[in-house]
Write a protein that holds these residues in place. Structure first.
Motif, PDB file in Angstrom:
ATOM      1  N   THR A 236      -0.587  -4.393  -5.580  1.00 45.49           N
ATOM      2  CA  THR A 236      -0.264  -3.063  -5.058  1.00 45.49           C
ATOM      3  C   THR A 236      -1.507  -2.188  -5.081  1.00 45.49           C
ATOM      4  O   THR A 236      -2.297  -2.240  -6.019  1.00 45.49           O
ATOM      5  N   VAL A 237      -1.668  -1.383  -4.042  1.00 47.00           N
ATOM      6  CA  VAL A 237      -2.809  -0.481  -3.939  1.00 47.00           C
ATOM      7  C   VAL A 237      -2.294   0.929  -3.665  1.00 47.00           C
ATOM      8  O   VAL A 237      -1.624   1.172  -2.660  1.00 47.00           O
TER       9      VAL A 237
ATOM     10  N   CYS B 111      -9.291   2.999   5.828  1.00 46.15           N
ATOM     11  CA  CYS B 111      -8.187   2.043   5.667  1.00 46.15           C
ATOM     12  C   CYS B 111      -8.732   0.632   5.463  1.00 46.15           C
ATOM     13  O   CYS B 111      -8.134  -0.173   4.759  1.00 46.15           O
TER      14      CYS B 111
ATOM     15  N   ASP C  90       1.272   5.784  -1.043  1.00 51.11           N
ATOM     16  CA  ASP C  90       0.594   7.031  -1.391  1.00 51.11           C
ATOM     17  C   ASP C  90       1.483   8.024  -2.142  1.00 51.11           C
ATOM     18  O   ASP C  90       1.011   9.079  -2.543  1.00 51.11           O
TER      19      ASP C  90
ATOM     20  N   VAL D  86      -3.092   4.435  -2.421  1.00 50.99           N
ATOM     21  CA  VAL D  86      -4.105   4.985  -1.514  1.00 50.99           C
ATOM     22  C   VAL D  86      -3.992   6.503  -1.511  1.00 50.99           C
ATOM     23  O   VAL D  86      -2.977   7.060  -1.090  1.00 50.99           O
TER      24      VAL D  86
ATOM     25  N   TYR E 135       0.875  -1.170   0.000  1.00 51.22           N
ATOM     26  CA  TYR E 135       0.000   0.000   0.000  1.00 51.22           C
ATOM     27  C   TYR E 135       0.909   1.215   0.000  1.00 51.22           C
ATOM     28  O   TYR E 135       1.886   1.254   0.741  1.00 51.22           O
TER      29      TYR E 135
ATOM     30  N   GLY F 168      -6.854  -4.762  -1.405  1.00 47.47           N
ATOM     31  CA  GLY F 168      -5.641  -5.572  -1.414  1.00 47.47           C
ATOM     32  C   GLY F 168      -5.946  -7.053  -1.239  1.00 47.47           C
ATOM     33  O   GLY F 168      -5.368  -7.899  -1.935  1.00 47.47           O
TER      34      GLY F 168
ATOM     35  N   ALA G 232      -9.524   0.162   1.797  1.00 48.30           N
ATOM     36  CA  ALA G 232      -8.282  -0.004   1.035  1.00 48.30           C
ATOM     37  C   ALA G 232      -7.711  -1.405   1.259  1.00 48.30           C
ATOM     38  O   ALA G 232      -7.257  -2.065   0.317  1.00 48.30           O
ATOM     39  N   TYR G 233      -7.773  -1.894   2.486  1.00 51.23           N
ATOM     40  CA  TYR G 233      -7.295  -3.227   2.817  1.00 51.23           C
ATOM     41  C   TYR G 233      -8.102  -4.288   2.059  1.00 51.23           C
ATOM     42  O   TYR G 233      -7.537  -5.268   1.558  1.00 51.23           O
TER      43      TYR G 233
END
Length: 69
Positions: free
Chosen positions: A32-33, A54, A18, A35, A16, A61, A57-58
């Motif tokens: 891959t993310v 979060c 940014d 964020v 993760y 993934g 977002a998790y």
């Protein structure tokens, strides 16, 4: 003495990030993310998320890992 770290590319890992400082890691992992990231990192990521959660977002993934299985 510095010892180099080696990523196990076969492992079930999600990165993760940014910012572009995360780009080297994104180039070595499939899951891959990005964020709340800018377009440069988003272009390297397998998925991207914009928001405050979060947990959301998790979950993205985790979905990437599930689809790779």
């Amino acid at each position: 003495m510095m010892v180099p770290h080696v990523l196990d590319m076969d492992a079930r890992r999600v990165a993760y990030g940014d910012s572009m400082s995360d780009a080297p890691l994104f180039r070595h992992l499939a899951a891959t993310v990005a964020v709340n990231a800018d377009t440069h990192l988003t272009g390297l990521a397998a998925a991207s998320y914009r928001g405050e959660s979060c947990i959301d977002a998790y979950e993205i993934g985790r979905a990437l890992l599930a689809s790779a299985s």
